[in-house]
Design an enzyme around this catalytic site. Structure first.
Site, PDB file in Angstrom:
ATOM      1  N   ASN A   1     -14.462   5.989   5.971  1.00  9.89           N
ATOM      2  CA  ASN A   1     -12.927   5.943   6.363  1.00  9.89           C
ATOM      3  C   ASN A   1     -12.471   6.493   7.428  1.00  9.89           C
ATOM      4  OD1 ASN A   1     -12.146   4.725   3.863  1.00  9.89           O
ATOM      5  ND2 ASN A   1     -10.999   6.447   3.119  1.00  9.89           N
TER       6      ASN A   1
ATOM      7  N   LYS B   1      -5.393  11.598   4.625  1.00 11.72           N
ATOM      8  CA  LYS B   1      -6.013  12.386   3.800  1.00 11.72           C
ATOM      9  C   LYS B   1      -7.472  12.651   4.075  1.00 11.72           C
ATOM     10  CE  LYS B   1      -6.688  11.066  -0.521  1.00 11.72           C
ATOM     11  NZ  LYS B   1      -8.395  11.088  -0.935  1.00 11.72           N
TER      12      LYS B   1
ATOM     13  N   LYS C   1     -18.787   8.099   2.020  1.00 16.11           N
ATOM     14  CA  LYS C   1     -17.162   7.698   1.904  1.00 16.11           C
ATOM     15  C   LYS C   1     -16.490   8.230   2.952  1.00 16.11           C
ATOM     16  CE  LYS C   1     -13.115   6.861  -0.025  1.00 16.11           C
ATOM     17  NZ  LYS C   1     -12.744   5.271  -0.132  1.00 16.11           N
TER      18      LYS C   1
ATOM     19  N   LYS D   1       3.109   5.584 -19.510  1.00 15.42           N
ATOM     20  CA  LYS D   1       2.026   4.634 -18.539  1.00 15.42           C
ATOM     21  C   LYS D   1       1.281   4.006 -19.569  1.00 15.42           C
ATOM     22  CE  LYS D   1      -0.201   5.687 -14.620  1.00 15.42           C
ATOM     23  NZ  LYS D   1      -1.016   6.763 -13.558  1.00 15.42           N
TER      24      LYS D   1
ATOM     25  N   CYS E   1      -5.210   7.248   2.082  1.00 12.48           N
ATOM     26  CA  CYS E   1      -6.490   7.433   2.280  1.00 12.48           C
ATOM     27  C   CYS E   1      -7.009   7.991   3.852  1.00 12.48           C
ATOM     28  CB  CYS E   1      -7.219   6.288   2.057  1.00 12.48           C
ATOM     29  SG  CYS E   1      -7.174   5.672   0.682  1.00 12.48           S
TER      30      CYS E   1
ATOM     31  N   ALA F   1      -3.886  -2.759  17.212  1.00  6.03           N
ATOM     32  CA  ALA F   1      -2.942  -1.390  17.641  1.00  6.03           C
ATOM     33  C   ALA F   1      -1.857  -1.416  16.861  1.00  6.03           C
ATOM     34  CB  ALA F   1      -2.810  -1.308  18.945  1.00  6.03           C
ATOM     35  N   GLY F   2      -1.122  -0.411  16.968  1.00  6.18           N
ATOM     36  CA  GLY F   2       0.294  -0.433  15.650  1.00  6.18           C
ATOM     37  C   GLY F   2       0.965   0.875  15.841  1.00  6.18           C
TER      38      GLY F   2
ATOM     39  N   LYS G   1       1.575  -0.672   4.571  1.00  6.30           N
ATOM     40  CA  LYS G   1       1.100  -1.890   4.983  1.00  6.30           C
ATOM     41  C   LYS G   1       1.411  -3.133   4.002  1.00  6.30           C
ATOM     42  CE  LYS G   1      -3.340  -2.011   2.384  1.00  6.30           C
ATOM     43  NZ  LYS G   1      -5.078  -2.097   2.359  1.00  6.30           N
TER      44      LYS G   1
HETATM   45  C1  UGA Z   1      -8.723   2.323   3.318  1.00 12.44           C
HETATM   46  C2  UGA Z   1      -9.811   1.711   3.403  1.00 12.44           C
HETATM   47  O1  UGA Z   1      -9.853   0.540   4.512  1.00 12.44           O
HETATM   48  C3  UGA Z   1     -10.628   1.392   2.241  1.00 12.44           C
HETATM   49  O2  UGA Z   1     -11.998   1.060   2.576  1.00 12.44           O
HETATM   50  C4  UGA Z   1     -10.787   2.735   1.216  1.00 12.44           C
HETATM   51  O3  UGA Z   1     -11.657   2.369   0.303  1.00 12.44           O
HETATM   52  C5  UGA Z   1      -9.577   3.029   1.118  1.00 12.44           C
HETATM   53  O4  UGA Z   1      -8.889   3.343   2.236  1.00 12.44           O
HETATM   54  C6  UGA Z   1      -9.688   4.451   0.190  1.00 12.44           C
HETATM   55  O5  UGA Z   1     -10.276   5.552   0.685  1.00 12.44           O
HETATM   56  O6  UGA Z   1      -9.442   4.460  -0.935  1.00 12.44           O
HETATM   57  P1  UGA Z   1      -6.171   1.433   2.688  1.00 12.44           P
HETATM   58  O7  UGA Z   1      -5.740   2.856   2.736  1.00 12.44           O
HETATM   59  O8  UGA Z   1      -5.938   0.714   1.341  1.00 12.44           O
HETATM   60  O9  UGA Z   1      -7.677   1.330   2.517  1.00 12.44           O
HETATM   61  O10 UGA Z   1      -5.664   0.541   3.663  1.00 12.44           O
HETATM   62  P2  UGA Z   1      -6.446  -0.223   4.922  1.00 12.44           P
HETATM   63  O11 UGA Z   1      -6.042  -1.720   4.866  1.00 12.44           O
HETATM   64  O12 UGA Z   1      -7.523   0.420   5.238  1.00 12.44           O
HETATM   65  O13 UGA Z   1      -5.179   0.253   6.188  1.00 12.44           O
HETATM   66  C7  UGA Z   1      -5.062   1.675   6.267  1.00 12.44           C
HETATM   67  C8  UGA Z   1      -3.997   1.886   7.334  1.00 12.44           C
HETATM   68  O14 UGA Z   1      -4.508   1.237   8.803  1.00 12.44           O
HETATM   69  C9  UGA Z   1      -2.973   0.975   7.184  1.00 12.44           C
HETATM   70  O15 UGA Z   1      -1.720   1.761   7.511  1.00 12.44           O
HETATM   71  C10 UGA Z   1      -2.894  -0.138   8.297  1.00 12.44           C
HETATM   72  O16 UGA Z   1      -1.566  -0.549   8.891  1.00 12.44           O
HETATM   73  C11 UGA Z   1      -3.725   0.857   9.283  1.00 12.44           C
HETATM   74  N1  UGA Z   1      -4.389  -0.325  10.145  1.00 12.44           N
HETATM   75  C12 UGA Z   1      -5.353  -1.018   9.718  1.00 12.44           C
HETATM   76  C13 UGA Z   1      -4.089  -0.433  11.518  1.00 12.44           C
HETATM   77  O17 UGA Z   1      -3.130   0.303  12.016  1.00 12.44           O
HETATM   78  N2  UGA Z   1      -4.674  -1.415  12.388  1.00 12.44           N
HETATM   79  C14 UGA Z   1      -5.950  -2.020  11.831  1.00 12.44           C
HETATM   80  O18 UGA Z   1      -6.614  -2.786  12.753  1.00 12.44           O
HETATM   81  C15 UGA Z   1      -6.282  -1.973  10.319  1.00 12.44           C
END
Ligand code: UGA
Length: 464
Positions: free
Chosen positions: A220, A275, A216, A47, A272, A264-265, A332
């Site tokens: 989340n 967990k 944090k 890596k 994140c 919604a989804g 996503k």
């Molecule tokens: C998330 C947080 O958004 C970050 O701020 C945080 O730093 C990160 O976790 C972490 O702890 O490291 P991430 O997991 O990359 O980031 O992705 P998100 O964009 O937040 O989406 C998480 C999930 O929620 C995805 O499956 C997405 O499809 C879902 N989601 C998001 C929904 O179902 N509806 C929404 O309106 C938004």
């Protein structure tokens, strides 16, 4: 705490970063980008060699460009030699994983390994900054642990600096973060950490270590709760004939609610939210406290994941022998990460039932194929295709799991044109009901009426 660092005001700050996953690598690259001298440490030799060639171990927009630029200018280096990296550093950031354990708690063994290596390597005063998401109180323990194992007579203080980047926009989320949270227990640590972040020119919220750790999780879990709430309301919308898209739009004009994270989804995934919700629930339990809201968010999310599969199971006698198009595998768009992705819950259910799955994802198929190699899988089969059209061609049913732009760009008519039966289960509410009705596609989504097609002549909205 008096240290040598406070006297060398204008000198370059030497930063070592432990771990080159999303948190560590992105932080390291961004620190280099704003002018610090960074060494990223990882245990994996291959890596490290790849990173030296400017190849990122993770798929993240804009990251490789910054890796190459800063490696060339000598601002960033990669190594497995943690001893030298930690010995020379003014600040050591820990960005290693804290994966979920079977009981929901966070596994801190990687943090402990790094803490011990730091203790055995440092030869001058330094600040250790925990970026990984860790249970409240962990920073105190890390500091004590380092002190217990320190080999040289130096001062080491630990600070908390949680990360808020989202996958797919990690570089921008770091360089243009909405806030930097720093949790410190001394003026020295606070001042030094502020100095490290000064070139970013971003709002800094300075609190104590435990509050930083809690910020944090609370952030989340609040977002996870928001999504689960919308999914819960969406499920009720289906029963009472309301439309979750309209409901979300109406809610979003209230600034107290906001317009983000109201989609919604089929449930939240990734490394994140799943967990961190379980970890906070576990933490509360340890204290004898019942964190009801977060528990509810977890429960709703678990149910939501396979919702469309069970809906489709009611509509079809069997999946056996059917060609099933699966559009989107990653949790996503903008990432190749499959952790806790809806596809991981649903594809095995389809394969168990004997489906022939044709999966399309712009970047996720390689990782998915490691779990489910092309060909026979259990009772079913899986094929990976490079074009959406190949997945849809003569398919009996289609599931949409990820809202990639190329999937969103697909005109509704294509389902009618290519599929054997234009039957679509959309976990991301990509299409309007009107366009699916117009295209004569039988369409089921989340929190909305379904579009039923009678014969091929006309489509109707119905409660599902
Ligand atoms: C998330 C947080 O958004 C970050 O701020 C945080 O730093 C990160 O976790 C972490 O702890 O490291 P991430 O997991 O990359 O980031 O992705 P998100 O964009 O937040 O989406 C998480 C999930 O929620 C995805 O499956 C997405 O499809 C879902 N989601 C998001 C929904 O179902 N509806 C929404 O309106 C938004």
């Amino acid at each position: 705490m008096e240290t040598s660092i406070s006297t060398k005001k204008e000198q370059e700050i030497k930063i070592a970063v432990a771990g080159t996953g999303y948190v560590g690598l992105v932080a390291g690259v961004c620190f280099a980008e704003v002018g610090h001298k960074v060494t990223c440490v990882d245990i994996d030799d291959s890596k490290v060699e790849l990173m030296k060639c400017g190849i990122s171990p993770i798929y993240e927009k804009g990251l490789e460009e910054l890796m190459q630029k800063n490696y060339k200018s000598g601002k960033i280096n990669y190594t497995t030699d943690f001893r030298t990296a930690y010995r020379e550093a003014d600040a050591i950031f820990i960005g290693v994983g804290t994966p979920e354990q079977p009981d929901g708690s966070a596994n801190l063994s990687y943090i402990a390994t790094v803490a011990r290596q730091i203790a055995e390597s440092v030869e001058k005063d330094c600040l250790v900054v925990v970026k990984s998401t860790v249970p409240v109180g962990t920073n105190d323990k890390v500091e004590q642990f380092i002190k217990d194992f320190l080999v040289n007579d130096v001062k080491v203080e630990v600070a908390s600096n949680p990360e808020f980047l989202a996958q797919g926009s990690a570089v921008d989320d770091t360089l243009y973060a909405e806030r930097i949270i720093i949790g410190t227990e001394s003026k020295w640590a606070e001042t030094f950490l502020k100095k490290i972040y000064a070139p970013f020119n971003l709002p800094i919220v300075s609190v104590n270590r435990r509050s930083a750790e809690m910020i944090k999780y609370a952030s989340n879990d609040f977002l996870a709760l928001k999504i689960s709430y919308m999914n819960d309301i969406a499920n009720l919308c289906e029963l009472v004939g309301a439309d979750i898209e309209d409901v979300a739009k109406g809610m979003s004009f209230d600034e107290r609610i906001g317009s983000k994270f109201l989609n919604a989804g089929i449930g939240y995934g990734g490394s994140c939210f799943p967990k961190d919700t379980k970890a906070l629930d576990y933490m509360a339990k340890q204290q004898g406290y019942d964190l009801k809201t977060v528990k509810a968010a977890i429960e709703v999310n678990n149910q939501q994941k396979a919702k469309l599969f069970y809906k489709a199971s009611k509509r079809l006698i069997t999946f056996s022998g059917l060609k099933v198009a699966v559009l989107g595998l990653t949790f996503k768009p903008g990432t190749d990460d499959l952790r806790e992705a809806p596809s991981i819950d649903n594809v095995p259910l389809l394969l168990d039932q004997g489906a022939h799955v044709y999966a399309y994802d712009p970047v996720g198929t390689k990782n998915f194929a490691e779990k489910y190699p092309e060909g026979k899988n259990g009772n079913g089969n899986i094929s990976y295709v490079n074009h959406i059209e190949s997945a849809l061609d003569q398919a009996n049913v289609c599931f949409i799991f990820t809202e990639w732009q190329e999937i969103k760009n697909l005109p509704a008519e294509i389902y009618k044109k290519l599929m054997r039966t234009p039957l679509v289960y959309d976990g991301r509410n990509i299409y309007s009901l009107a366009e699916m009705k117009q295209a004569e596609v039988e369409y089921y989504s989340i929190g909305r009426k379904s579009v039923k097609v009678k014969g091929t002549k006309y489509a109707e909205y119905q409660n599902s």
